[in-house]
Scaffold this active site. Structure first.
Site, mmCIF file in Angstrom:
data_model
loop_
_atom_site.group_PDB
_atom_site.id
_atom_site.type_symbol
_atom_site.label_atom_id
_atom_site.label_comp_id
_atom_site.label_asym_id
_atom_site.label_seq_id
_atom_site.Cartn_x
_atom_site.Cartn_y
_atom_site.Cartn_z
ATOM 1 N N ASP A 156 7.646 8.575 1.648
ATOM 2 C CA ASP A 156 8.621 9.582 2.094
ATOM 3 C C ASP A 156 10.029 9.380 1.530
ATOM 4 O O ASP A 156 10.917 10.186 1.781
ATOM 5 C CB ASP A 156 8.666 9.637 3.634
ATOM 6 C CG ASP A 156 8.971 8.290 4.263
ATOM 7 O OD1 ASP A 156 8.874 7.260 3.552
ATOM 8 O OD2 ASP A 156 9.317 8.264 5.449
ATOM 9 N N GLU A 242 10.364 -6.909 5.948
ATOM 10 C CA GLU A 242 10.979 -7.302 4.684
ATOM 11 C C GLU A 242 11.352 -8.787 4.708
ATOM 12 O O GLU A 242 11.045 -9.530 3.771
ATOM 13 C CB GLU A 242 12.226 -6.446 4.400
ATOM 14 C CG GLU A 242 11.954 -4.948 4.267
ATOM 15 C CD GLU A 242 11.885 -4.188 5.595
ATOM 16 O OE1 GLU A 242 11.920 -4.854 6.668
ATOM 17 O OE2 GLU A 242 11.797 -2.942 5.570
HETATM 18 C C1 UGA Z 1 10.856 1.773 7.694
HETATM 19 C C2 UGA Z 1 10.743 1.045 6.361
HETATM 20 O O1 UGA Z 1 11.394 1.810 5.345
HETATM 21 C C3 UGA Z 1 9.265 0.874 6.008
HETATM 22 O O2 UGA Z 1 9.136 0.277 4.742
HETATM 23 C C4 UGA Z 1 8.610 0.034 7.073
HETATM 24 O O3 UGA Z 1 7.234 -0.123 6.800
HETATM 25 C C5 UGA Z 1 8.758 0.753 8.396
HETATM 26 O O4 UGA Z 1 10.137 1.046 8.682
HETATM 27 C C6 UGA Z 1 8.165 -0.045 9.562
HETATM 28 O O5 UGA Z 1 8.675 0.085 10.677
HETATM 29 O O6 UGA Z 1 7.204 -0.758 9.371
HETATM 30 P P1 UGA Z 1 9.906 4.305 8.212
HETATM 31 O O7 UGA Z 1 10.415 5.524 7.500
HETATM 32 O O8 UGA Z 1 10.246 4.133 9.636
HETATM 33 O O9 UGA Z 1 10.327 3.049 7.381
HETATM 34 O O10 UGA Z 1 8.292 4.170 8.056
HETATM 35 P P2 UGA Z 1 7.252 5.195 7.421
HETATM 36 O O11 UGA Z 1 7.819 5.815 6.214
HETATM 37 O O12 UGA Z 1 6.744 6.097 8.504
HETATM 38 O O13 UGA Z 1 6.067 4.210 6.996
HETATM 39 C C7 UGA Z 1 6.170 3.325 5.898
HETATM 40 C C8 UGA Z 1 4.982 3.533 4.948
HETATM 41 O O14 UGA Z 1 3.771 3.271 5.635
HETATM 42 C C9 UGA Z 1 4.894 4.955 4.399
HETATM 43 O O15 UGA Z 1 4.539 4.927 3.039
HETATM 44 C C10 UGA Z 1 3.788 5.578 5.242
HETATM 45 O O16 UGA Z 1 3.043 6.580 4.580
HETATM 46 C C11 UGA Z 1 2.907 4.384 5.575
HETATM 47 N N1 UGA Z 1 2.197 4.532 6.870
HETATM 48 C C12 UGA Z 1 2.846 4.931 7.989
HETATM 49 C C13 UGA Z 1 0.844 4.234 6.938
HETATM 50 O O17 UGA Z 1 0.230 3.866 5.920
HETATM 51 N N2 UGA Z 1 0.190 4.381 8.134
HETATM 52 C C14 UGA Z 1 0.821 4.812 9.272
HETATM 53 O O18 UGA Z 1 0.169 4.916 10.330
HETATM 54 C C15 UGA Z 1 2.181 5.088 9.190
HETATM 55 MN MN MN Z 2 9.805 6.117 5.595
#
Ligand code: UGA
Ligand code: MN
Length: 292
Positions: A156, A242
């Site tokens: 995203d 991280e």
């Molecule tokens: C923040 C950080 O930018 C992420 O790198 C971190 O993993 C995340 O917090 C966290 O809390 O672990 P955020 O925008 O809140 O990011 O998280 P998402 O973008 O919703 O998820 C990070 C990545 O994991 C995305 O590429 C998303 O597609 C993936 N994801 C999310 C999954 O593979 N499975 C899920 O159930 C949710």
């Molecule tokens: Mn994100």
């Protein structure tokens, strides 16, 4: 006497002109030969030596998934020497992502790793098992002879093309600012004399590495030399993904600041608004099934 002089000039002039033209042609050819000799093979060796950027993208099935992946692929396609590792959060690789990647025009590896249901809740880290699956793949499929950089590119975010050229020559672990994150316009490492000495961060300043996933890259050889370094699931606290990973492979002092000593934002932690589907008929009313 004067007539004699003019007749000399008139006889000699065409010959002088011919000699001038020939000298000119010859020097041009020589220049061409030189550029051919030096420029072309040089460009070739440079291309061959360009470290590969391995971008690791965890992704999961949802209404905006194909739109997100399309936006990413349109950026990544413009990056030379690039390898996209897409890891689906699912029990198997889905048809949608397989079809998408087949048409994306990008060198890629398509993996899957499912997050356990008990970790699918608010405040639980996301993308953990998926990033670990990619690290596992790299360790099994790349060796000491491969030069590359590993970057964790969530599906995203927004990536500038410049970002990839900044990270490409990472020797160990490199860092840079991230826009629109931590409740601030940006977060960034603070740099003095080429060394990271602190952090400008919106929250969790006590974390060992108060930095977003989009704010660092790791040399492939560092990933291979630390075969146990993984993202942590058990006991991992929010925002510690991280730090938990980076503390296994580096120290703050060793970080390499990029993007003009961490003063330029080249990546943004954009988040996609939850899509409004209140008018979506259930069951579907259209006469055909369309993939979105
Ligand atoms: C923040 C950080 O930018 C992420 O790198 C971190 O993993 C995340 O917090 C966290 O809390 O672990 P955020 O925008 O809140 O990011 O998280 P998402 O973008 O919703 O998820 C990070 C990545 O994991 C995305 O590429 C998303 O597609 C993936 N994801 C999310 C999954 O593979 N499975 C899920 O159930 C949710
Ligand atoms: Mn994100």
């Amino acid at each position: 006497m004067r007539t004699l002089f003019y007749s000399y000039i008139f006889t000699a002039l065409p010959w002088i002109l011919i000699v001038i033209i020939m000298i000119d042609v010859d020097t041009r050819r020589a220049i061409q030969r030189r550029t051919h000799l030096y420029a072309v093979p040089h460009a070739r060796t440079e291309r061959a030596a360009l470290p590969v950027i391995y971008a690791v993208t965890p992704t999961y099935t949802r209404d905006v998934q194909k739109a997100e992946l399309t936006r990413l692929s349109n950026t990544f396609r413009q990056v030379p020497s690039f390898h996209w590792i897409v890891v689906e959060d699912s029990q198997a690789r889905t048809e949608l992502v397989s079809r998408f990647l087949a048409r994306a025009g990008l060198r890629h590896t398509h993996l899957h790793a499912a997050t356990l249901l008990r970790y699918k809740r608010p405040r639980s880290p996301r993308g953990t098992e998926q990033r670990n699956a990619a690290l596992h793949w790299l360790r099994g499929n790349r060796s000491r002879n491969d030069s590359g950089v590993v970057f964790f590119a969530d599906d995203d975010n927004t990536y500038s093309l410049e970002l990839f050229e900044e990270m490409r020559w990472t020797r160990h672990v490199s860092v840079w600012p991230v826009g629109l994150v931590g409740g601030r316009r940006y977060e960034r490492p603070l740099v003095e004399n080429g060394t990271v000495v602190g952090w400008y961060t919106g929250w969790g300043a006590g974390r060992p590495f108060p930095i977003d996933m989009a704010g660092f890259a790791v040399n492939l050889q560092v990933v291979l030399a630390n075969p146990k370094a993984l993202f942590k699931r058990h006991g991992s606290k929010p925002g510690m993904q991280e730090s938990d990973f980076l503390r296994q492979i580096t120290t703050v002092r060793d970080l390499e600041p990029k993007a003009s000593n961490c003063t330029r934002v080249l990546v943004w932690h954009t988040r996609t608004e939850k899509v409004n589907l209140t008018n979506e008929p259930d069951p579907p009313l259209d006469t055909v099934t369309i993939e979105v």
